[in-house]
Design a protein around this motif. Structure first.
Motif, short mmCIF file in Angstrom:
data_model
loop_
_atom_site.label_atom_id
_atom_site.label_comp_id
_atom_site.label_asym_id
_atom_site.label_seq_id
_atom_site.Cartn_x
_atom_site.Cartn_y
_atom_site.Cartn_z
N GLN A 82 -14.34 55.40 -30.45
CA GLN A 82 -13.46 56.33 -29.75
C GLN A 82 -14.30 57.44 -29.14
OE1 GLN A 82 -10.36 57.82 -32.25
NE2 GLN A 82 -9.57 55.79 -32.72
N ILE A 133 -15.14 61.36 -30.74
CA ILE A 133 -14.95 61.46 -32.19
C ILE A 133 -15.98 62.43 -32.76
CG2 ILE A 133 -16.40 59.47 -32.76
CD1 ILE A 133 -13.20 60.32 -34.57
N GLU A 134 -15.54 63.32 -33.63
CA GLU A 134 -16.42 64.34 -34.18
C GLU A 134 -16.29 64.36 -35.70
OE1 GLU A 134 -15.04 67.90 -32.32
OE2 GLU A 134 -16.29 67.58 -30.55
N GLN A 157 -15.65 66.87 -37.45
CA GLN A 157 -14.46 67.67 -37.77
C GLN A 157 -13.22 66.81 -37.86
OE1 GLN A 157 -14.56 70.81 -34.79
NE2 GLN A 157 -14.62 72.29 -36.47
N SER A 158 -13.05 65.88 -36.95
CA SER A 158 -11.85 65.04 -36.96
C SER A 158 -11.86 64.09 -38.16
CB SER A 158 -11.69 64.28 -35.65
OG SER A 158 -12.83 63.49 -35.39
N ILE A 159 -13.03 63.60 -38.54
CA ILE A 159 -13.12 62.74 -39.73
C ILE A 159 -12.78 63.58 -40.96
CG2 ILE A 159 -14.68 61.38 -41.19
CD1 ILE A 159 -14.08 59.97 -38.57
N ALA A 194 -10.96 66.30 -41.17
CA ALA A 194 -9.53 66.61 -41.16
C ALA A 194 -8.72 65.41 -41.63
CB ALA A 194 -9.09 67.05 -39.77
N GLU A 195 -9.12 64.24 -41.21
CA GLU A 195 -8.40 63.02 -41.58
C GLU A 195 -8.45 62.75 -43.09
OE1 GLU A 195 -5.97 59.86 -40.63
OE2 GLU A 195 -6.81 61.23 -39.13
#
Length: 130
Positions: free
Chosen positions: A42, A45-46, A48-50, A52-53
């Motif tokens: 994707q 994708i960072e 931070q997003s991992i 947060a997930e």
């Protein structure tokens, strides 16, 4: 992504010198590894997003990820993208469209990452399969 990974690694080193004996890997860390493998293609994708997930702070993710997997989450994302691109190259895909399909911003971004990871340009790597 490289700067973000380095900043998180630095923060993890500075903020947690006494937490070096944590074991085993928590379930959320294993989930983060799975997400990196699944989501690496994707664009944008960072770390931070991992984080947060899986419900943790990015510094916690960076610290624990490096400790258990011996690389930063950002490096794992780059590795997963390069691995995905390598698989597509072996099947003879066009390099520009392949870069987009593997999650790179453009072909030159893929070439830089791929060359630093594999030591070959994508074109030379693809030539090995012809």
């Amino acid at each position: 992504m490289i700067i973000e990974g380095l900043a998180l690694d630095l923060a993890a080193t500075v903020l947690s010198p006494d937490e070096l004996n944590e074991d085993p890997a928590p379930e959320w860390l294993q989930r983060a590894q799975e997400l990196i493998d699944d989501m690496a293609a994707q664009p944008g994708i960072e770390v931070q997003s991992i984080a947060a997930e899986v419900g943790v702070h990015p510094v916690s993710l960076a610290r624990r990820y490096r400790r258990h997997y011996r690389q930063s989450p950002a490096a794992a994302i780059r590795q997963a993208r390069a691995d995905r691109a390598a698989g597509m190259m072996a099947r003879g895909s066009d390099l520009a469209s392949l870069a987009a399909d593997a999650g790179y911003a453009d072909q030159s971004h893929m070439t830089r990452d791929f060359t630093s990871i594999y030591g070959l340009t994508p074109a030379r790597y693809r030539a090995l399969f012809r």
